[in-house]
Design a protein around this motif. Structure first.
Motif, PDB file in Angstrom:
ATOM      1  N   UNK A  80       2.360  -1.107  42.146  1.00 30.50           N
ATOM      2  CA  UNK A  80       2.162  -1.716  40.937  1.00 30.50           C
ATOM      3  C   UNK A  80       0.745  -1.470  40.235  1.00 30.50           C
ATOM      4  N   UNK A  81      -0.170  -1.497  41.358  1.00 27.99           N
ATOM      5  CA  UNK A  81      -1.423  -1.297  40.417  1.00 27.99           C
ATOM      6  C   UNK A  81      -1.591   0.172  40.172  1.00 27.99           C
ATOM      7  N   UNK A  82      -1.053   1.047  40.990  1.00 31.65           N
ATOM      8  CA  UNK A  82      -1.315   2.265  40.491  1.00 31.65           C
ATOM      9  C   UNK A  82      -0.406   2.688  39.086  1.00 31.65           C
ATOM     10  N   UNK A  83       0.819   2.114  38.877  1.00 33.90           N
ATOM     11  CA  UNK A  83       1.787   2.105  37.844  1.00 33.90           C
ATOM     12  C   UNK A  83       0.798   1.542  36.690  1.00 33.90           C
ATOM     13  N   UNK A  84       0.219   0.282  36.778  1.00 33.48           N
ATOM     14  CA  UNK A  84      -0.172  -0.296  35.827  1.00 33.48           C
ATOM     15  C   UNK A  84      -1.520   0.468  35.138  1.00 33.48           C
ATOM     16  N   UNK A  85      -2.347   0.841  36.124  1.00 30.71           N
ATOM     17  CA  UNK A  85      -3.585   1.775  35.766  1.00 30.71           C
ATOM     18  C   UNK A  85      -3.414   2.758  35.185  1.00 30.71           C
ATOM     19  N   UNK A  86      -2.502   3.790  35.764  1.00 24.32           N
ATOM     20  CA  UNK A  86      -1.934   5.055  35.455  1.00 24.32           C
ATOM     21  C   UNK A  86      -1.314   4.933  33.720  1.00 24.32           C
ATOM     22  N   UNK A  87      -0.413   4.005  33.914  1.00 21.16           N
ATOM     23  CA  UNK A  87       0.262   4.147  32.607  1.00 21.16           C
ATOM     24  C   UNK A  87      -0.721   3.288  31.189  1.00 21.16           C
ATOM     25  N   UNK A  88      -1.578   2.540  31.629  1.00 18.52           N
ATOM     26  CA  UNK A  88      -2.326   1.929  30.454  1.00 18.52           C
ATOM     27  C   UNK A  88      -3.530   3.023  30.168  1.00 18.52           C
ATOM     28  N   UNK A  89      -3.929   3.666  31.297  1.00 18.75           N
ATOM     29  CA  UNK A  89      -4.968   4.726  31.012  1.00 18.75           C
ATOM     30  C   UNK A  89      -4.279   5.999  30.160  1.00 18.75           C
ATOM     31  N   UNK A  90      -3.296   6.452  30.438  1.00 21.47           N
ATOM     32  CA  UNK A  90      -2.470   7.432  29.841  1.00 21.47           C
ATOM     33  C   UNK A  90      -2.298   7.059  28.550  1.00 21.47           C
ATOM     34  N   UNK A  91      -1.727   5.785  28.020  1.00 17.69           N
ATOM     35  CA  UNK A  91      -1.249   5.256  26.870  1.00 17.69           C
ATOM     36  C   UNK A  91      -2.589   5.410  26.143  1.00 17.69           C
ATOM     37  N   UNK A  92      -3.799   4.806  26.557  1.00 18.31           N
ATOM     38  CA  UNK A  92      -5.036   4.853  25.966  1.00 18.31           C
ATOM     39  C   UNK A  92      -5.325   6.418  25.164  1.00 18.31           C
ATOM     40  N   UNK A  93      -5.222   7.452  26.248  1.00 18.14           N
ATOM     41  CA  UNK A  93      -5.350   8.842  26.123  1.00 18.14           C
ATOM     42  C   UNK A  93      -4.371   9.058  24.787  1.00 18.14           C
ATOM     43  N   UNK A  94      -3.027   8.899  24.893  1.00 20.56           N
ATOM     44  CA  UNK A  94      -2.339   9.062  23.912  1.00 20.56           C
ATOM     45  C   UNK A  94      -2.803   8.624  22.576  1.00 20.56           C
ATOM     46  N   UNK A  95      -3.324   7.604  22.446  1.00 18.39           N
ATOM     47  CA  UNK A  95      -4.112   6.920  21.216  1.00 18.39           C
ATOM     48  C   UNK A  95      -5.096   8.031  20.793  1.00 18.39           C
ATOM     49  N   UNK A  96      -5.760   8.226  21.613  1.00 17.86           N
ATOM     50  CA  UNK A  96      -6.785   9.458  21.395  1.00 17.86           C
ATOM     51  C   UNK A  96      -6.367  10.840  20.888  1.00 17.86           C
ATOM     52  N   UNK A  97      -5.273  10.996  21.316  1.00 17.69           N
ATOM     53  CA  UNK A  97      -4.555  12.444  20.858  1.00 17.69           C
ATOM     54  C   UNK A  97      -4.015  12.076  19.514  1.00 17.69           C
ATOM     55  N   UNK A  98      -3.514  10.889  19.202  1.00 14.78           N
ATOM     56  CA  UNK A  98      -2.892  10.757  17.908  1.00 14.78           C
ATOM     57  C   UNK A  98      -4.045  10.653  17.107  1.00 14.78           C
ATOM     58  N   UNK A  99      -5.193  10.024  17.158  1.00 11.43           N
ATOM     59  CA  UNK A  99      -6.388   9.884  16.429  1.00 11.43           C
ATOM     60  C   UNK A  99      -6.901  11.274  16.031  1.00 11.43           C
ATOM     61  N   UNK A 100      -6.982  12.168  17.211  1.00 14.60           N
ATOM     62  CA  UNK A 100      -7.264  13.490  16.947  1.00 14.60           C
ATOM     63  C   UNK A 100      -6.527  14.238  16.125  1.00 14.60           C
ATOM     64  N   UNK A 101      -5.179  14.165  16.210  1.00 11.13           N
ATOM     65  CA  UNK A 101      -4.300  14.737  15.226  1.00 11.13           C
ATOM     66  C   UNK A 101      -4.563  14.465  13.868  1.00 11.13           C
ATOM     67  N   UNK A 102      -4.635  13.234  13.506  1.00  6.60           N
ATOM     68  CA  UNK A 102      -4.720  12.931  12.371  1.00  6.60           C
ATOM     69  C   UNK A 102      -6.218  12.802  11.600  1.00  6.60           C
ATOM     70  N   UNK A 103      -7.288  12.845  12.514  1.00  2.00           N
ATOM     71  CA  UNK A 103      -8.630  12.971  12.321  1.00  2.00           C
ATOM     72  C   UNK A 103      -8.969  14.139  11.075  1.00  2.00           C
ATOM     73  N   UNK A 104      -8.234  15.280  11.451  1.00  3.32           N
ATOM     74  CA  UNK A 104      -8.582  16.443  10.382  1.00  3.32           C
ATOM     75  C   UNK A 104      -8.354  16.216   9.112  1.00  3.32           C
ATOM     76  N   UNK A 105      -7.525  15.547   8.773  1.00  2.08           N
ATOM     77  CA  UNK A 105      -7.282  14.855   7.229  1.00  2.08           C
ATOM     78  C   UNK A 105      -8.565  14.514   6.570  1.00  2.08           C
ATOM     79  N   UNK A 106      -9.405  13.998   7.370  1.00  2.00           N
ATOM     80  CA  UNK A 106     -10.570  13.551   6.475  1.00  2.00           C
ATOM     81  C   UNK A 106     -11.736  14.241   6.745  1.00  2.00           C
TER      82      UNK A 106
END
Length: 142
Positions: free
Chosen positions: A39-65
């Motif tokens: 449960x600890x592994x799953x919570x840490x891995x999924x939370x950390x991965x989702x945070x990285x997905x936010x970074x990926x999305x921000x990077x994808x949208x960043x170049x517009x500006x």
């Protein structure tokens, strides 16, 4: 008893964004308190991965500006980051868990439009392996 796992998920999420945070201490403290390792592994891995997905999305949208006056990255800095990423390729995303370079790496992956399915696979593998190793080592030492 879901709250400790949600706290770890949130800690992992914030730690993966460009905000300064660390999820490892929360992970290890909860492990010492006897919470389920998977449960600890799953919570840490999924939370950390989702945070990285936010970074990926921000990077994808960043170049517009990039032509805006307030854009925080110079064209030279952006070109340098892209050159470095292209030098090591998508496989470098396995190292997205590294301090200091990991979070910007996921942002650059978004600006370069790395295929999301590949991004998700590599980042999850790297982050999951890191948390598994931490949990294993803590169990051996504790």
């Amino acid at each position: 008893m879901l709250i400790p796992y949600l706290s770890l998920f949130a800690s992992g999420f914030v730690a993966a964004t460009l905000l300064p945070a660390s999820s490892e201490l929360v992970l290890l403290a909860l492990q010492q308190q006897g919470y389920a390792v998977f449960g600890l592994w799953l919570a840490a891995t999924s939370g950390n991965t989702l945070g990285s997905c936010v970074n990926w999305y921000l990077g994808k949208e960043l170049l517009r500006f990039q032509h805006k006056r307030w854009f925080p990255v110079s064209p030279a800095q952006l070109a340098k980051a892209e050159t470095q990423f292209k030098r090591y390729g998508s496989w470098s995303l396995l190292l997205a868990w590294l301090p200091i370079v990991g979070d910007p790496l996921t942002l650059v992956a978004g600006t370069l439009r790395v295929r999301f399915s590949l991004f998700l696979l590599l980042v999850t593998l790297g982050k999951g392996a890191r948390y598994a190793l931490l949990l294993f080592l803590a169990a051996q030492l504790g």
